[in-house]
Design a protein around this motif. Structure first.
Motif, PDB file in Angstrom:
ATOM      1  N   GLN A 487      30.089  -1.179   6.551  1.00  0.00           N
ATOM      2  CA  GLN A 487      28.844  -0.765   6.625  1.00  0.00           C
ATOM      3  C   GLN A 487      27.755  -0.055   7.570  1.00  0.00           C
ATOM      4  OE1 GLN A 487      30.545  -4.082   6.724  1.00  0.00           O
ATOM      5  NE2 GLN A 487      28.564  -4.856   7.222  1.00  0.00           N
ATOM      6  N   TYR A 488      28.872  -0.033   8.464  1.00  0.00           N
ATOM      7  CA  TYR A 488      28.378   0.770   9.519  1.00  0.00           C
ATOM      8  C   TYR A 488      28.423   2.385   9.391  1.00  0.00           C
ATOM      9  CZ  TYR A 488      26.937  -3.810  12.452  1.00  0.00           C
ATOM     10  OH  TYR A 488      27.147  -4.739  12.784  1.00  0.00           O
ATOM     11  N   ARG A 489      28.941   2.436   8.977  1.00  0.00           N
ATOM     12  CA  ARG A 489      29.672   3.804   8.917  1.00  0.00           C
ATOM     13  C   ARG A 489      29.051   4.979   7.417  1.00  0.00           C
ATOM     14  NH1 ARG A 489      34.146   8.519   9.614  1.00  0.00           N
ATOM     15  NH2 ARG A 489      34.825   6.609  11.419  1.00  0.00           N
ATOM     16  N   THR A 490      28.437   3.992   6.892  1.00  0.00           N
ATOM     17  CA  THR A 490      28.099   4.696   5.459  1.00  0.00           C
ATOM     18  C   THR A 490      26.369   4.052   5.860  1.00  0.00           C
ATOM     19  OG1 THR A 490      29.741   2.576   3.860  1.00  0.00           O
ATOM     20  CG2 THR A 490      27.328   3.402   2.988  1.00  0.00           C
ATOM     21  N   ALA A 491      25.528   3.657   6.414  1.00  0.00           N
ATOM     22  CA  ALA A 491      24.110   3.815   6.941  1.00  0.00           C
ATOM     23  C   ALA A 491      24.165   4.850   7.892  1.00  0.00           C
ATOM     24  CB  ALA A 491      24.319   2.159   7.624  1.00  0.00           C
ATOM     25  N   LEU A 492      25.213   5.004   8.902  1.00  0.00           N
ATOM     26  CA  LEU A 492      25.363   5.812   9.736  1.00  0.00           C
ATOM     27  C   LEU A 492      25.219   7.201   9.072  1.00  0.00           C
ATOM     28  CD1 LEU A 492      27.767   4.520  13.039  1.00  0.00           C
ATOM     29  CD2 LEU A 492      24.567   5.267  12.572  1.00  0.00           C
ATOM     30  N   ALA A 493      25.821   6.947   8.072  1.00  0.00           N
ATOM     31  CA  ALA A 493      26.497   8.654   6.914  1.00  0.00           C
ATOM     32  C   ALA A 493      24.684   8.997   6.209  1.00  0.00           C
ATOM     33  CB  ALA A 493      27.351   8.293   6.407  1.00  0.00           C
ATOM     34  N   ALA A 494      24.028   7.512   6.168  1.00  0.00           N
ATOM     35  CA  ALA A 494      23.063   7.796   5.522  1.00  0.00           C
ATOM     36  C   ALA A 494      22.428   8.575   6.158  1.00  0.00           C
ATOM     37  CB  ALA A 494      22.519   6.475   4.369  1.00  0.00           C
ATOM     38  N   VAL A 574       9.549  18.876   2.782  1.00  0.00           N
ATOM     39  CA  VAL A 574      11.083  19.134   1.811  1.00  0.00           C
ATOM     40  C   VAL A 574      11.567  17.700   1.402  1.00  0.00           C
ATOM     41  CG1 VAL A 574      13.120  18.777   3.115  1.00  0.00           C
ATOM     42  CG2 VAL A 574      11.360  19.770   4.828  1.00  0.00           C
ATOM     43  N   ALA A 575      12.015  17.846   0.740  1.00  0.00           N
ATOM     44  CA  ALA A 575      12.837  17.028  -0.829  1.00  0.00           C
ATOM     45  C   ALA A 575      13.707  16.007   0.508  1.00  0.00           C
ATOM     46  CB  ALA A 575      13.367  17.013  -1.327  1.00  0.00           C
ATOM     47  N   LEU A 576      13.944  14.847   0.578  1.00  0.00           N
ATOM     48  CA  LEU A 576      14.996  14.086   1.090  1.00  0.00           C
ATOM     49  C   LEU A 576      15.617  13.132   0.397  1.00  0.00           C
ATOM     50  CD1 LEU A 576      12.710  12.895   3.908  1.00  0.00           C
ATOM     51  CD2 LEU A 576      14.596  14.687   4.139  1.00  0.00           C
ATOM     52  N   PRO A 577      16.956  12.451   0.693  1.00  0.00           N
ATOM     53  CA  PRO A 577      18.018  12.205  -0.241  1.00  0.00           C
ATOM     54  C   PRO A 577      16.974  10.510  -0.789  1.00  0.00           C
ATOM     55  CG  PRO A 577      18.896  12.637   2.186  1.00  0.00           C
ATOM     56  CD  PRO A 577      17.036  12.861   1.724  1.00  0.00           C
ATOM     57  N   ALA A 578      17.519   9.765  -1.340  1.00  0.00           N
ATOM     58  CA  ALA A 578      17.242   8.339  -1.764  1.00  0.00           C
ATOM     59  C   ALA A 578      17.989   7.184  -0.059  1.00  0.00           C
ATOM     60  CB  ALA A 578      17.937   7.590  -2.943  1.00  0.00           C
ATOM     61  N   GLY A 579      16.167   6.492  -0.134  1.00  0.00           N
ATOM     62  CA  GLY A 579      16.786   5.736   1.000  1.00  0.00           C
ATOM     63  C   GLY A 579      16.168   6.120   1.936  1.00  0.00           C
ATOM     64  N   ALA A 580      15.868   7.348   1.794  1.00  0.00           N
ATOM     65  CA  ALA A 580      14.625   8.120   3.716  1.00  0.00           C
ATOM     66  C   ALA A 580      13.800   7.126   4.169  1.00  0.00           C
ATOM     67  CB  ALA A 580      14.504   9.414   3.344  1.00  0.00           C
ATOM     68  N   PRO A 581      13.598   6.809   5.055  1.00  0.00           N
ATOM     69  CA  PRO A 581      12.712   6.111   5.224  1.00  0.00           C
ATOM     70  C   PRO A 581      10.765   6.659   5.446  1.00  0.00           C
ATOM     71  CG  PRO A 581      13.343   6.851   7.659  1.00  0.00           C
ATOM     72  CD  PRO A 581      14.253   6.910   6.080  1.00  0.00           C
ATOM     73  N   LEU A 582      10.913   7.998   4.550  1.00  0.00           N
ATOM     74  CA  LEU A 582      10.135   8.467   5.095  1.00  0.00           C
ATOM     75  C   LEU A 582       9.468   9.428   3.119  1.00  0.00           C
ATOM     76  CD1 LEU A 582      10.794  10.965   7.285  1.00  0.00           C
ATOM     77  CD2 LEU A 582       8.600   8.926   8.007  1.00  0.00           C
ATOM     78  N   GLY A 583       8.122   9.418   2.874  1.00  0.00           N
ATOM     79  CA  GLY A 583       8.296   9.860   1.195  1.00  0.00           C
ATOM     80  C   GLY A 583       6.567   9.513   1.459  1.00  0.00           C
ATOM     81  N   ALA A 584       6.191   9.276  -0.926  1.00  0.00           N
ATOM     82  CA  ALA A 584       5.281   9.443  -0.765  1.00  0.00           C
ATOM     83  C   ALA A 584       5.883   8.385  -1.989  1.00  0.00           C
ATOM     84  CB  ALA A 584       5.330  11.134  -1.333  1.00  0.00           C
ATOM     85  N   VAL A 585       4.121   8.194  -2.802  1.00  0.00           N
ATOM     86  CA  VAL A 585       4.817   7.414  -4.289  1.00  0.00           C
ATOM     87  C   VAL A 585       4.176   8.415  -4.994  1.00  0.00           C
ATOM     88  CG1 VAL A 585       5.111   5.379  -3.396  1.00  0.00           C
ATOM     89  CG2 VAL A 585       2.480   5.504  -3.531  1.00  0.00           C
ATOM     90  N   ALA A 586       4.504   8.171  -5.784  1.00  0.00           N
ATOM     91  CA  ALA A 586       3.932   8.758  -7.277  1.00  0.00           C
ATOM     92  C   ALA A 586       3.207   7.735  -8.624  1.00  0.00           C
ATOM     93  CB  ALA A 586       5.508   9.777  -8.794  1.00  0.00           C
ATOM     94  N   VAL A 587       2.387   8.273  -8.832  1.00  0.00           N
ATOM     95  CA  VAL A 587       1.899   7.275 -10.030  1.00  0.00           C
ATOM     96  C   VAL A 587       1.493   7.280 -11.095  1.00  0.00           C
ATOM     97  CG1 VAL A 587      -0.122   5.608 -10.083  1.00  0.00           C
ATOM     98  CG2 VAL A 587       0.098   5.638  -8.123  1.00  0.00           C
ATOM     99  N   ASP A 588       2.123   7.110 -12.425  1.00  0.00           N
ATOM    100  CA  ASP A 588       1.726   7.522 -13.989  1.00  0.00           C
ATOM    101  C   ASP A 588       0.424   6.765 -14.007  1.00  0.00           C
ATOM    102  OD1 ASP A 588       1.864   7.401 -16.668  1.00  0.00           O
ATOM    103  OD2 ASP A 588       3.534   6.876 -17.098  1.00  0.00           O
ATOM    104  N   THR A 589      -0.437   7.735 -13.878  1.00  0.00           N
ATOM    105  CA  THR A 589      -2.197   7.297 -14.724  1.00  0.00           C
ATOM    106  C   THR A 589      -2.065   7.203 -15.685  1.00  0.00           C
ATOM    107  OG1 THR A 589      -2.794   9.302 -14.307  1.00  0.00           O
ATOM    108  CG2 THR A 589      -2.843   8.696 -12.173  1.00  0.00           C
ATOM    109  N   GLY A 590      -1.685   7.397 -16.015  1.00  0.00           N
ATOM    110  CA  GLY A 590      -1.681   6.817 -17.707  1.00  0.00           C
ATOM    111  C   GLY A 590      -1.367   4.993 -17.825  1.00  0.00           C
ATOM    112  N   ARG A 591      -0.641   4.896 -17.592  1.00  0.00           N
ATOM    113  CA  ARG A 591       0.157   3.320 -17.006  1.00  0.00           C
ATOM    114  C   ARG A 591      -0.978   2.237 -16.051  1.00  0.00           C
ATOM    115  NH1 ARG A 591       6.508   2.409 -18.311  1.00  0.00           N
ATOM    116  NH2 ARG A 591       5.625   0.672 -19.133  1.00  0.00           N
TER     117      ARG A 591
END
Length: 723
Positions: A487-494, A574-591
């Motif tokens: 799992q270390y190799r997987t995590a470091l690769a990510a 800059v778009a980042l892979p899923a699981g990145a520790p940086l990002g935003a949240v999108a909100v569905d304002t209709g819901r």
């Protein structure tokens, strides 16, 4: 600080003047070229003993003869003529012996100067220690033919031995059980084993299913049962082979008053504590990649049994190790409101030392320090920095990387590449590669590749990799040997994928971050040739002036700011892979009803409300993408968006959703939001309790709702009285 270098019998092209540029000079001292010794460990040993008379640490650029220098220093210390500690640094196999060093002595000397400068840094601050106390009580597990002979040898070595034989009959021990009770022998099925050196607890089941019908504690070893058994189903380990037994029960009759044999014995659980466990079973009792200290598995491998037994007898006494981690609960994104968010540290731990702990709906992680082996993988994958490496701390390791790169650059080095490796398993292939290069059988460590030994390769992550790029590294690589948990190799690769996405998105072309396989010298040699090439064709940027901080996110912010300011191709995001520790949240304002459950769940204060009006805001720079908001939202209105937002917008709170407040139909006081009330009406309108006039109460504030109910009940009571 006295620094002693040696060209090892003229086998390295060392330049004393070039190397002296980064060697610290005491206050008031004069910088002079370093003397290049030829045989410091032999005819020039006097220079070493003379350096010991001072008060400053002595740096010896030789690890080959570490034992000799240590012995000389110990004698001087015993005589009272030595006051200076000695530090050792390898410059031979790591640089001076490579073929590239002979072709490019200037760059090779720049690397050696960097290694010497890093060796002169202060030691890490001391940390608390974790204690182990072992009295030598050892449990030997396995079939009789393996467990009994080894139990006898360990007992002769002075250990307090107990044996738990496998539940199913195995091959007969060469001499069966000992004729005298030299140590207790149990038979049964191991059902639980936990703990660590000095504190193991084992539980086993007896008397059920196919466990041994012979109670080895009651057995007098008179051998009457062996003589009586018509199927020869009992051997001298006093185990009944139930596949051969035909239930004649002649053995029970022969045992007589001893009553040691009972095929109908009820199931029972026995539990005892031990300091050590020697496992000779076909399948290990612990399945994690890194089992607890004090547990030694050998199975049926005779050579491994010898090696593990030798280790076992040395694990008696008191031991200690550093407490490798620090934990700040307030930064932890593990859980809020009975909802689990980030589990990165729990998932990656190869010792299973980390587990969840919940209290009053709030989740945190707890680490058992005695099980922690100090790999640091948990600190690398933690998005918030709640758990951090303590020995050394991130700022200390960052200063080491920064010193290496600045010293290398100051000495005229070009295209620096850092090779981060674990010292336990990574040193051997690096040293073997250096020897092969000296014999002309390999290229060796390239002049611009600077090896950096870590306690474990997983102990350094994205924030320091990017910081190293800012400080002047063209490339940063993590060397893996195959001894790490999968799992270390997987995590470091990510982590590499996230870092590469950031750099590529900002125009830093080429492979700046990578993993390198180095299980042996030949494989490592082939991979280092590619690593030595420049990692990017970007124009040179000024090296960053910032220092690494103790807080992970602070260092990451410093690095990102520098990379953005000097980006070859600036980008708004800059778009980042899923699981990145940086990002935003999108909100569905209709819901979204702006219930603000997400704000209460956010551990990083990235999501924010407004006390004056119903507004949901986001401070994106704080978001760690833990997912608690997404999982908490009752309307499923939130989606994570991994990305790097550049510029000042990431530091400003932006509005994600807003609406008008709903005003109480009775007192006109604002409460909740219009969308929340309308959603509530839609969901509860068909419920009998809110039919008719009662539905109007849903449009009232809490106070008016109570008043309205009391007035209605009072009116009904008055009407009934009149009737």
């Amino acid at each position: 600080m006295p620094t002693l270098i040696c060209n090892c019998n003229d086998t390295m092209p060392l330049d004393g003047a070039a190397l002296s540029g980064n060697v610290p000079v005491p206050a008031g001292g004069v910088k002079t070229p370093l003397k290049v010794h030829r045989l410091l460990c032999r005819r020039e040993i006097g220079d070493f003993t003379a350096a010991l008379a001072g008060t400053d640490d002595v740096i010896v650029a030789c690890t080959q003869e570490r034992a000799l220098f240590t012995e000389v220093a110990a004698r001087r210390q015993a005589e009272g003529t030595m006051t200076a500690p000695v530090r050792f640094v390898n410059i031979r196999e790591t640089g001076g012996w490579s073929q590239g060093a002979r072709r490019d002595p200037k760059t090779a000397n720049a690397k050696i100067a960097a290694l010497l400068a890093a060796a002169a840094l202060p030691d890490p601050d001391p940390v608390p220690v974790v204690d182990y106390r072992s009295g030598g009580a050892v449990l030997v597990l396995g079939p009789a033919d393996r467990a009994i002979p080894w139990a006898g040898k360990l007992a002769e070595a002075g250990l307090d031995v107990a044996v738990l034989l496998s539940a199913a009959a195995g091959a007969m021990a060469p001499a069966g059980l000992p004729a005298s009770r030299a140590f207790p022998v149990h038979s049964g099925k191991l059902v639980k084993l936990g703990g660590w050196l000095g504190a193991f607890e084992a539980s086993w089941e007896t008397g059920a299913g196919r466990s041994n019908p012979i109670d080895l504690d009651l057995c007098t070893r008179c051998n009457a049962c062996i003589d009586a058994c018509p199927e020869d189903a009992i051997d001298f380990s006093y185990q009944v082979d139930l596949d051969r037994c035909r239930s004649h029960r002649a053995c029970v009759k022969a045992c007589g008053a001893a009553a040691a044999i009972d095929f109908d014995r009820p199931a029972a659980i026995a539990t005892e504590r031990f300091d050590l466990v020697f496992d000779l079973a076909d399948t290990p009792a612990f399945r994690m990649h890194a089992p607890p200290q004090g547990y030694l598995y050998a199975g049926a491998d005779a050579l491994r049994q010898q090696a593990q037994a030798l280790t076992l007898v040395q694990l008696v006494g008191e031991f200690e190790k550093p407490k490798f981690f620090q934990y700040k609960e307030k930064l932890c994104a593990h859980g809020r409101n009975q909802t689990t968010g980030c589990t990165a540290c729990i998932d990656i731990c190869s010792t299973e030392a980390i587990h969840s702990q919940w209290h009053d709906g709030r989740g945190r992680i707890e680490v058992t320090p005695n099980l922690c082996m100090g790999c640091g993988a948990c600190t690398t994958v933690c998005p918030s920095g709640a758990i951090s490496y303590a020995y050394p701390k991130p700022d200390h390791l960052g200063e080491r990387l920064r010193t290496l790169l600045s010293a290398y650059r100051a000495a005229g080095g070009r295209d620096a590449a850092l090779l981060l490796h674990g010292e336990e398993h990574g040193n051997a292939p690096i040293l073997a590669l250096g020897r092969a290069a000296r014999a002309g059988q390999a290229h060796g460590m390239p002049p611009n590749v600077i090896p950096v030994g870590l306690f474990h390769p997983a102990a350094c992550g994205l924030e320091l990799w990017l910081a190293a790029i800012c400080w002047g590294a063209g490339r940063v690589a993590v060397m893996l040997t195959g001894d790490e948990a999968p799992q270390y190799r997987t995590a470091l690769a990510a982590q590499v994928a996230v870092g590469q996405a950031i750099l590529a998105g900002l125009g830093y072309d080429g492979e700046c971050l990578s993993l390198v396989d180095g299980p042996d010298a030949a494989t490592l040699d082939a991979q280092l040739s590619a690593l030595a090439a420049p990692g990017s064709n970007r124009p040179a940027a000024p090296p960053a002036a910032f220092h690494a901080a103790a807080a992970k996110r602070e260092t990451l912010d410093f690095a990102l700011d520098h990379l953005v300011r000097n980006a070859p191709r600036p980008a708004a995001s800059v778009a980042l892979p899923a699981g990145a520790p940086l990002g935003a949240v999108a909100v569905d304002t209709g819901r979204c009803t702006l219930c603000m459950a997400c704000v209460g769940a956010c551990p990083a204060q990235a999501l924010r409300d407004n006390p004056e009006r119903p507004v949901l805001g986001l401070l994106e720079r704080n978001c760690v993408q833990c997912g608690l908001c997404e999982k908490t939202c009752p309307e499923d209105a939130i989606t994570l968006v991994p990305r790097l937002l550049t510029g000042e917008q990431a530091r400003r709170t932006v509005t994600l959703a807003e609406t008008q407040p709903f005003h109480c139909i009775r007192c006109a006081k604002p409460f909740g939001t219009a969308q929340m009330v309308h959603t509530m009406l839609a969901r509860l309108g068909s419920h009998p309790a809110f039919a008719g006039e009662a539905a109007e109460r849903l449009k009232m504030c809490g106070d008016c709702r109570v008043v309205d109910m009391m007035e209605k009940n009072s009116g009904e009571a008055s009407g009934n009285a009149l009737q």
